[in-house]
Design an enzyme around this catalytic site. Structure first.
Site, PDB file in Angstrom:
ATOM      1  N   GLU A 156      40.444  44.847  24.833  1.00  0.00           N
ATOM      2  CA  GLU A 156      41.582  45.610  25.332  1.00  0.00           C
ATOM      3  C   GLU A 156      41.753  46.927  24.583  1.00  0.00           C
ATOM      4  O   GLU A 156      42.083  47.959  25.182  1.00  0.00           O
ATOM      5  CB  GLU A 156      42.864  44.771  25.215  1.00  0.00           C
ATOM      6  CG  GLU A 156      42.856  43.480  26.026  1.00  0.00           C
ATOM      7  CD  GLU A 156      42.898  43.710  27.530  1.00  0.00           C
ATOM      8  OE1 GLU A 156      42.978  44.873  27.967  1.00  0.00           O
ATOM      9  OE2 GLU A 156      42.847  42.714  28.277  1.00  0.00           O
ATOM     10  N   ASP A 186      33.349  40.252  34.858  1.00  0.00           N
ATOM     11  CA  ASP A 186      33.340  41.421  35.727  1.00  0.00           C
ATOM     12  C   ASP A 186      32.811  42.709  35.107  1.00  0.00           C
ATOM     13  O   ASP A 186      31.836  43.304  35.575  1.00  0.00           O
ATOM     14  CB  ASP A 186      34.740  41.661  36.315  1.00  0.00           C
ATOM     15  CG  ASP A 186      35.857  41.529  35.279  1.00  0.00           C
ATOM     16  OD1 ASP A 186      35.564  41.348  34.089  1.00  0.00           O
ATOM     17  OD2 ASP A 186      37.032  41.628  35.676  1.00  0.00           O
ATOM     18  N   GLU A 234      46.073  36.786  43.985  1.00  0.00           N
ATOM     19  CA  GLU A 234      45.275  36.870  42.771  1.00  0.00           C
ATOM     20  C   GLU A 234      43.999  36.043  42.889  1.00  0.00           C
ATOM     21  O   GLU A 234      42.927  36.466  42.449  1.00  0.00           O
ATOM     22  CB  GLU A 234      46.124  36.389  41.583  1.00  0.00           C
ATOM     23  CG  GLU A 234      45.430  36.388  40.247  1.00  0.00           C
ATOM     24  CD  GLU A 234      45.315  37.753  39.596  1.00  0.00           C
ATOM     25  OE1 GLU A 234      44.844  37.817  38.454  1.00  0.00           O
ATOM     26  OE2 GLU A 234      45.688  38.765  40.227  1.00  0.00           O
ATOM     27  N   GLU A 286      41.829  46.698  41.434  1.00  0.00           N
ATOM     28  CA  GLU A 286      40.401  46.592  41.792  1.00  0.00           C
ATOM     29  C   GLU A 286      40.122  46.885  43.263  1.00  0.00           C
ATOM     30  O   GLU A 286      39.090  47.482  43.603  1.00  0.00           O
ATOM     31  CB  GLU A 286      39.869  45.206  41.417  1.00  0.00           C
ATOM     32  CG  GLU A 286      39.730  44.961  39.941  1.00  0.00           C
ATOM     33  CD  GLU A 286      41.056  44.662  39.263  1.00  0.00           C
ATOM     34  OE1 GLU A 286      41.150  44.772  38.018  1.00  0.00           O
ATOM     35  OE2 GLU A 286      42.025  44.293  39.979  1.00  0.00           O
ATOM     36  N   THR A 317      36.278  50.847  32.898  1.00  0.00           N
ATOM     37  CA  THR A 317      36.910  49.752  33.633  1.00  0.00           C
ATOM     38  C   THR A 317      38.423  49.862  33.657  1.00  0.00           C
ATOM     39  O   THR A 317      39.082  49.110  34.363  1.00  0.00           O
ATOM     40  CB  THR A 317      36.476  48.395  33.057  1.00  0.00           C
ATOM     41  OG1 THR A 317      36.791  47.348  33.978  1.00  0.00           O
ATOM     42  CG2 THR A 317      37.159  48.128  31.725  1.00  0.00           C
TER      43      THR A 317
END
Length: 598
Positions: free
Chosen positions: A195, A331, A448, A502, A588
């Protein structure tokens, strides 16, 4: 008063006097920001600029963090090879050659752009007034939360969005605040490598690449050196969580026994770009050696070409494991492979692996993970599922999630990078699949996590006619979700929408690559649905159930709402030259890194 602070104030005073006496009163204005937190953590900023000079870069003096991360004496110093590759100059054209919109079309798109900006401004104003310098605003209560070490995650994450939207005053006020962040202190005992890399380091690099402000580069280096300390391990593999005080002392850190593959796989872009802008090879060398482990094991897994969702960096084992997905936990490992090629090229021996890994995983995923769902309208779409390797071989599980929706845009990008019409076509079908999921639910937003019905037959990618009996049987085999489900869906395992980006990310990339106006219309439909469902007094909140119009909201708004989701919506309606895909590659967290050109 410390000598450094006294000198800074003196410099600022001189500047202000010069502005007062020598600049025309109607053409100049002055801001003075002071985010002082005591004698050791203060920064006074004097900003003087001409109203008609948007290129002016104001003077902002960075406050050095209370600990110098570049001074750490490593127990296990990482090797300083390979060196950063030479500038990549032979990239293929990525973005569509756009023509100017007609007057009527331009007026519509401008109205949409301004509406997205309005929503962003509301969120930013609330953050500024109620959660300034905190990690995130709570959009219902107006309170705040620190979940990422307390370094103002939303502020750092939103810097480049402020710049793109032309909010220069707000941008420089934010830069002034960033200049005071103390990366030598943390609200948590451990720092999340993943993060911190994508939000803090990525956010600072992108804001520097856009604005050229040296304070941002200075702070990016501080964060980069902090994260580099996470490579102080016996075998040079990074830890998932950096123990803050041990890292300061240079104590050899212990690599976790098992982590999600996306965590170590999502450092390449940030570290490589940091080496490019600083000229210091150490960041690139560390991450290149890490990615060698993935490269060497790629074809030895139970699904050759892809890696399992969980890996062991302590054992350098990226082979063991039976679960494969491009969704959550994995991902961005896959996302960074084509993007690393876009940033670095493949002429150098150390960077050539990114093209090889990209093509290999894309071919594997296309064969094994993507499926054509059985739906009433028989639209030409693909959905990305998961694969488990069981005793009788690979088994496709038709479960998907919002996090997987980045993959359509990535395949489209790969189609341009690797001159593959097949990749581009696959990307368009995957992006349409996520757009279909949005349209299918009553709120106009996808859940989700959900399941769909596989088309029967040996090849799940081949289309099939709608079969009510087959659908009913397939749905009965699943644990039923109590509310209404659209035809073709068998579950909404997690019916929330938590402001994720996304799906609009892929729609944006398909718009920029193909120039097909249908993608902009899709983006507008999605934007209206999202805002209608998530709007609150202060900003926008996650909702609990996409099946329910007027769903209960959750007091939750992560920094990616302003850093990614609203940014992608905005870029769909802005001038296509803004953040051209020929000039930038996005990490990302949607932070654009400038592609080096000679």
């Amino acid at each position: 008063m410390p000598r450094v602070r006294t000198r800074h104030i003196a410099i600022c005073a001189v500047i202000l006097l010069w502005v007062y006496y020598f600049l025309p009163r109607d053409e100049a204005f002055t801001y003075v920001y002071d985010y002082g937190h005591g004698a050791s953590h203060g920064s006074t900023v004097a900003v003087a600029r001409y109203m008609n000079d948007p290129e002016f870069i104001p003077l902002i003096i960075a406050t050095q963090s209370s600990f110098d991360w570049s001074s750490v004496n490593f127990t296990y110093p990482p090797k300083l090879t390979p060196k950063l590759p030479a500038t990549f100059t032979k990239r293929p054209r990525i973005q569509h050659k756009f023509k100017r919109d007609s007057r009527n079309v331009a007026a519509v798109q401008e109205q949409r752009r301004l509406e997205v900006k309005r929503v962003f401004e509301k969120s930013w104003t609330s953050y500024r007034s109620r959660a300034w310098m905190k990690d995130a605003l709570k959009p219902i209560s107006g309170e705040y939360v620190d979940q990422f070490s307390g370094w103002a995650a939303t502020l750092v994450d939103s810097l480049d969005t402020l710049w793109m939207m032309g909010m220069r005053d707000e941008f420089y006020e934010a830069v002034a605040a960033v200049s005071t962040i103390d990366f030598g202190e943390s609200t948590t005992a451990t720092v999340n490598t993943f993060e911190s890399c994508i939000r803090y380091l990525g956010g600072l690099i992108a804001a520097y690449d856009l604005s050229g402000h040296e304070v941002l580069k200075t702070k990016a280096i501080e964060v980069g050196d902090l994260l580099y300390a996470g490579f102080n391990t016996k075998d040079g593999m990074p830890v998932d969580f950096i123990h803050f005080e041990d890292a300061k002392r240079g104590v050899g850190l212990i690599v976790e026994s098992q982590v999600v593959s996306a965590s170590p796989g999502t450092i390449t872009l940030e570290f490589s770009r940091l080496s490019q802008i600083t000229g210091d090879d150490k960041y690139y060398a560390a991450v290149s050696r890490l990615m060698d482990v993935f490269y060497q094991g790629q074809n030895d897994t139970q699904l050759p070409g892809m890696w399992p969702m969980y890996v062991s960096m302590s054992k350098q084992d990226v082979v063991s494991g039976y679960q494969f997905s491009i969704g959550g936990n994995a991902d961005s490992l896959y996302e960074y492979l084509p993007k690393a090629y876009a940033l670095l090229g493949s002429v150098d021996a150390s960077s050539k692996k990114y093209e090889i890994m990209s093509r290999t995983f894309m071919d594997t995923a296309e064969r094994h993970l993507f499926f054509r769902p059985m739906i009433p309208g028989n639209e030409d779409i693909l959905i990305s599922g998961n694969v488990d390797i069981l005793e009788d071989g690979p088994t496709l599980d038709p479960e998907s999630e919002h996090l997987s929706c980045f993959i359509g845009g990535l395949y489209a990008l790969g189609g341009r990078l690797f001159n593959s019409k097949k990749y581009l076509d696959t990307g368009a079908k995957l992006a349409r699949g996520c757009a279909y999921a949005y349209r299918s639910f009553p709120t106009g937003i996808m859940p989700e996590r959900y399941n769909m019905v596989l088309c029967p037959g040996p090849d799940p990618r081949k289309p099939c006619a709608w079969d009510e009996e087959h659908y009913t049987t397939a749905a009965a085999e699943r644990v039923q979700y109590k509310s209404y489900l659209p035809k073709g869906f068998t579950t909404a395992k997690d019916p929330r929408y938590i402001l994720r980006p996304e799906a609009i990310e892929s729609v944006f990339i398909l718009w920029r690559i193909t120039g097909d106006a249908v993608w902009r219309e899709t983006a507008w439909e999605m934007f209206q649905a999202v805002v209608n469902a998530t709007d609150t007094r202060y900003a926008n909140a996650a909702i609990m159930d996409v099946n329910v119009i007027g769903s209960k909201q959750e007091d939750y708004m992560e920094s990616f709402w302003m850093a990614e989701t609203l940014k992608y919506f905005y870029l769909c309606f802005a001038d296509p030259d803004l953040i051209s895909l020929d000039d930038f590659v996005l990490n990302t967290e949607a932070h654009p890194f400038r592609l080096s050109k000679k």
